[in-house]
Scaffold this motif. Structure first.
Motif, short mmCIF file in Angstrom:
data_model
loop_
_atom_site.label_atom_id
_atom_site.label_comp_id
_atom_site.label_asym_id
_atom_site.label_seq_id
_atom_site.Cartn_x
_atom_site.Cartn_y
_atom_site.Cartn_z
N ILE A 209 -1.31 -3.54 -14.88
CA ILE A 209 -2.24 -4.22 -15.78
C ILE A 209 -1.42 -4.99 -16.82
N LEU A 210 -1.74 -6.27 -17.00
CA LEU A 210 -1.08 -7.08 -18.02
C LEU A 210 -2.16 -7.73 -18.87
N ILE A 211 -2.10 -7.54 -20.17
CA ILE A 211 -3.10 -8.12 -21.07
C ILE A 211 -2.43 -9.06 -22.05
N LYS A 212 -2.99 -10.25 -22.18
CA LYS A 212 -2.52 -11.21 -23.17
C LYS A 212 -3.67 -11.52 -24.13
N SER A 213 -3.38 -11.43 -25.42
CA SER A 213 -4.41 -11.69 -26.42
C SER A 213 -3.93 -12.75 -27.39
N LYS A 214 -4.88 -13.42 -28.02
CA LYS A 214 -4.52 -14.46 -28.98
C LYS A 214 -5.68 -14.70 -29.94
N TYR A 215 -5.35 -15.31 -31.06
CA TYR A 215 -6.33 -15.71 -32.03
C TYR A 215 -6.70 -17.17 -31.75
N ILE A 216 -7.98 -17.45 -31.61
CA ILE A 216 -8.42 -18.84 -31.44
C ILE A 216 -9.50 -19.13 -32.48
N ASP A 217 -9.50 -20.36 -32.99
CA ASP A 217 -10.44 -20.73 -34.05
C ASP A 217 -11.88 -20.67 -33.57
N GLU A 218 -12.14 -21.28 -32.45
CA GLU A 218 -13.49 -21.28 -31.89
C GLU A 218 -13.39 -21.01 -30.39
N SER A 219 -14.16 -20.04 -29.90
CA SER A 219 -14.15 -19.72 -28.48
C SER A 219 -14.84 -20.83 -27.69
N THR A 220 -14.36 -21.06 -26.46
CA THR A 220 -15.01 -22.02 -25.59
C THR A 220 -16.30 -21.45 -25.01
N VAL A 221 -16.50 -20.14 -25.17
CA VAL A 221 -17.74 -19.52 -24.72
C VAL A 221 -18.82 -19.79 -25.75
N ASN A 222 -19.92 -20.41 -25.32
CA ASN A 222 -20.97 -20.79 -26.24
C ASN A 222 -21.92 -19.65 -26.57
N GLU A 223 -22.12 -18.75 -25.61
CA GLU A 223 -23.09 -17.69 -25.80
C GLU A 223 -22.70 -16.49 -24.96
N ASP A 224 -22.87 -15.30 -25.50
CA ASP A 224 -22.51 -14.09 -24.78
C ASP A 224 -23.67 -13.62 -23.93
N THR A 225 -23.78 -14.15 -22.74
CA THR A 225 -24.85 -13.73 -21.84
C THR A 225 -24.27 -13.42 -20.47
N ILE A 226 -24.82 -12.43 -19.81
CA ILE A 226 -24.40 -12.06 -18.46
C ILE A 226 -25.65 -11.85 -17.62
#
Length: 267
Positions: free
Chosen positions: A108-125
């Motif tokens: 398992i390899l995880i990469k994390s970062k701080y971004i100003d605004e997510s490209t995801v517009n809405e959290d829906t599944i």
């Protein structure tokens, strides 16, 4: 520094005895993601903040097997709950994705970062079809030899859109209090929605207590934390016996509203 590297190496060797590429369990993803959240904490004048963008790299077999929407939901909730337990904050929208690992022998390899605004517009599944809905998918170019569960939303077949996407309800924390009608306890699950508390029937939590105002208080969600807000109540709102106007809730906090004692806990 040397001891830290040695300890990390031993931990990796022990982990490899219990999990192999192609057989990673969701519980292993959750534990790895929790470690990543804590590892990337950054202290600021506003408090301790953690990254809001997480990419989990797995081998092709694990990537296909674990990229179900219900697992992405569980990973999202993992980050939110860890933030509460560690008393941290997060700016911007949270994004968690699984992608195919290339040129790496890690399980398992995880990469994390701080971004100003997510490209995801809405959290829906779209949980019925168990695939990511259009609002969770962003336009992206997939390089040759790489595979990702993030794809071009315009290429989704009609068969994957038979059920309309709905706003997903996350389970992040609970409020526990005595039940007036029995000897048992009642648990109320908190997500990201604002919850109103009071004697008025239109509240989300209704208490028949003379010491509670019609709309006594409300719980809001900001910077990925729950905040308890007093709504100009007559008798006040308390956290751990202290009168508050607005305050973030911490795991284990004791809320007193009227004569009702409520325990707040991250799931």
């Amino acid at each position: 520094m040397g001891f830290s590297k040695f300890e990390s190496a031993i931990t990796g060797q022990i982990a490899s005895l219990f999990q192999k590429r192609g057989s990673v369990e969701p519980s292993a993803l959750i534990k790895a993601l929790e470690r990543e959240v804590v590892k990337q904490e950054t202290e600021t004048d506003e408090g301790i903040f953690v990254p809001n963008d997480y990419t989990i790299f797995l081998c092709e077999e694990d990537c296909h097997r674990l990229s179900a929407a219900r697992i992405i939901k569980a990973l999202y909730e993992t980050v939110e709950r860890k933030i509460i337990r560690e008393n941290c904050f997060m700016k911007g929208n949270l994004s968690v994705r699984i992608e195919k690992m290339t040129d790496c022998n890690e399980v398992i390899l995880i990469k994390s970062k701080y971004i100003d605004e997510s490209t995801v517009n809405e959290d829906t599944i779209n949980l019925e079809n168990d695939v990511l809905s259009k609002t969770l998918v962003e336009n992206t170019i997939v390089k040759e030899g790489e595979q990702t569960i993030i794809a071009d939303k315009d290429t989704f077949p009609l068969s994957m859109k038979t059920s309309p996407a709905r706003q997903i309800e996350y389970e992040i924390a609970t409020l526990t209090f005595d039940n007036d009608n029995s000897d048992g306890k009642v648990q109320f699950t908190l997500g990201e929605k604002t919850i109103y508390i009071g004697r008025k029937d239109s509240n989300d939590l209704v208490f028949n207590d003379e010491g509670i105002s019609r709309v006594h208080a409300y719980i809001s969600y900001d910077k990925h934390r729950h905040f308890l807000n007093d709504a100009n109540s007559l008798n006040g709102t308390f956290i751990n016996k202290k009168l508050i106007d607005k305050q973030e809730l911490k795991h284990g906090d004791k809320i007193l509203i009227g004569n009702i004692l409520i325990i707040y806990e991250a799931l």
